[in-house]
Write an enzyme that holds these catalytic residues in place. Structure first.
Site, mmCIF file in Angstrom:
data_model
loop_
_atom_site.group_PDB
_atom_site.id
_atom_site.type_symbol
_atom_site.label_atom_id
_atom_site.label_comp_id
_atom_site.label_asym_id
_atom_site.label_seq_id
_atom_site.Cartn_x
_atom_site.Cartn_y
_atom_site.Cartn_z
ATOM 1 N N GLY A 1 0.633 -1.031 -0.472
ATOM 2 C CA GLY A 1 -0.228 0.506 0.083
ATOM 3 C C GLY A 1 0.707 0.995 0.239
ATOM 4 O O GLY A 1 2.228 1.834 0.738
ATOM 5 N N GLN B 1 3.019 10.198 0.882
ATOM 6 C CA GLN B 1 4.856 9.116 1.093
ATOM 7 C C GLN B 1 5.455 9.603 -0.615
ATOM 8 O O GLN B 1 6.605 9.014 -0.395
ATOM 9 C CB GLN B 1 3.889 7.786 1.407
ATOM 10 N N CYS C 1 6.006 0.170 6.978
ATOM 11 C CA CYS C 1 5.253 1.549 5.945
ATOM 12 C C CYS C 1 7.005 1.633 5.231
ATOM 13 O O CYS C 1 7.961 1.846 6.235
ATOM 14 C CB CYS C 1 4.729 2.131 6.988
ATOM 15 N N LEU C 2 6.557 1.892 4.202
ATOM 16 C CA LEU C 2 7.210 1.934 3.821
ATOM 17 C C LEU C 2 8.494 3.821 3.738
ATOM 18 O O LEU C 2 9.699 3.746 3.530
ATOM 19 C CB LEU C 2 7.435 2.231 2.170
ATOM 20 N N HIS D 1 -4.509 1.900 7.370
ATOM 21 C CA HIS D 1 -2.470 2.373 7.340
ATOM 22 C C HIS D 1 -2.823 2.986 6.211
ATOM 23 O O HIS D 1 -2.464 4.221 5.816
ATOM 24 C CB HIS D 1 -2.717 1.471 7.135
ATOM 25 N N GLU D 2 -3.731 2.746 5.500
ATOM 26 C CA GLU D 2 -3.201 4.173 4.296
ATOM 27 C C GLU D 2 -4.189 5.219 3.841
ATOM 28 O O GLU D 2 -4.322 6.323 3.928
ATOM 29 C CB GLU D 2 -3.056 3.375 2.696
ATOM 30 N N HIS E 1 -2.725 7.532 6.635
ATOM 31 C CA HIS E 1 -1.583 8.595 5.253
ATOM 32 C C HIS E 1 -3.080 9.588 4.864
ATOM 33 O O HIS E 1 -2.184 10.452 5.671
ATOM 34 C CB HIS E 1 -1.326 7.877 4.883
HETATM 35 ZN ZN LIG Z 1 2.355 3.401 5.582
#
Ligand SMILES: [Zn+2]
Length: 169
Positions: free
Chosen positions: A45, A50, A92-93, A134-135, A138
């Site tokens: 995701g 990000q 998380c990236l 999670h996304e 963001h």
């Molecule tokens: Zn993330």
């Protein structure tokens, strides 16, 4: 094009994204680039903040590029229903090599627009429910460390500061 992934503590990650109002070629290109960038990072995701774009856009693919039908585009997403609880590892990236257990709803229903602006609803449970939460967080400027207990968050932040001092973050 692979875009650079923004890492914590970049302030763009703490800012709610702007709603998307135009469904044009520029948006479609950004979505394609987000998928490419997510696959390059082996993520499931990715949200627009990000990659340095403060907008309410999310891409998800639990198959990491193996199943075209798993590619999901969520523009202006919101969670309209949630139930139950789960407590599982998340990464998380924007937090490379950090993974911690986070408490989330077990099931959610989301409402979002696709890349063409068409509204749809979708149910998710387990991993998909976690990914949705999670996304979508963001797009609201909420990073997963702020869903952890204060104690865990403190440990993660300390670990990151140490890595920063060593020039490894
Ligand atoms: Zn993330």
């Amino acid at each position: 094009m692979i875009l650079k992934i923004v890492k914590y503590p970049d302030p763009i990650l703490a800012r709610p994204g702007e709603p998307v109002t135009e469904f044009n070629d520029e948006l479609r290109q950004l979505i394609a680039d987000m998928f490419e960038s997510m696959y390059a990072g082996q993520g499931v995701g990715l949200a627009a903040p990000q990659v340095g774009v403060s907008k309410r856009i999310v891409v998800i693919d639990l198959s990491v590029g193996k199943q075209p039908k798993d590619k999901l585009v969520l523009v202006n997403p919101e969670i309209i229903f949630s139930e139950g609880k789960q407590y599982q590892e998340e990464g998380c990236l924007s937090f490379p090599d950090i993974s911690e257990k986070v408490s989330r709803a077990a099931k959610v229903r989301i409402r979002a627009q696709d890349g063409k602006g068409k509204w749809y609803e979708m149910d998710g449970e387990d991993v998909l429910a976690r990914c949705f939460q999670h996304e979508i967080d963001h797009t609201d400027g909420i990073q997963f460390i702020f869903r952890m207990s204060a104690l865990k968050r403190d440990l993660v932040q300390r670990k990151i500061r140490k890595l920063q001092r060593e020039g490894k973050w």
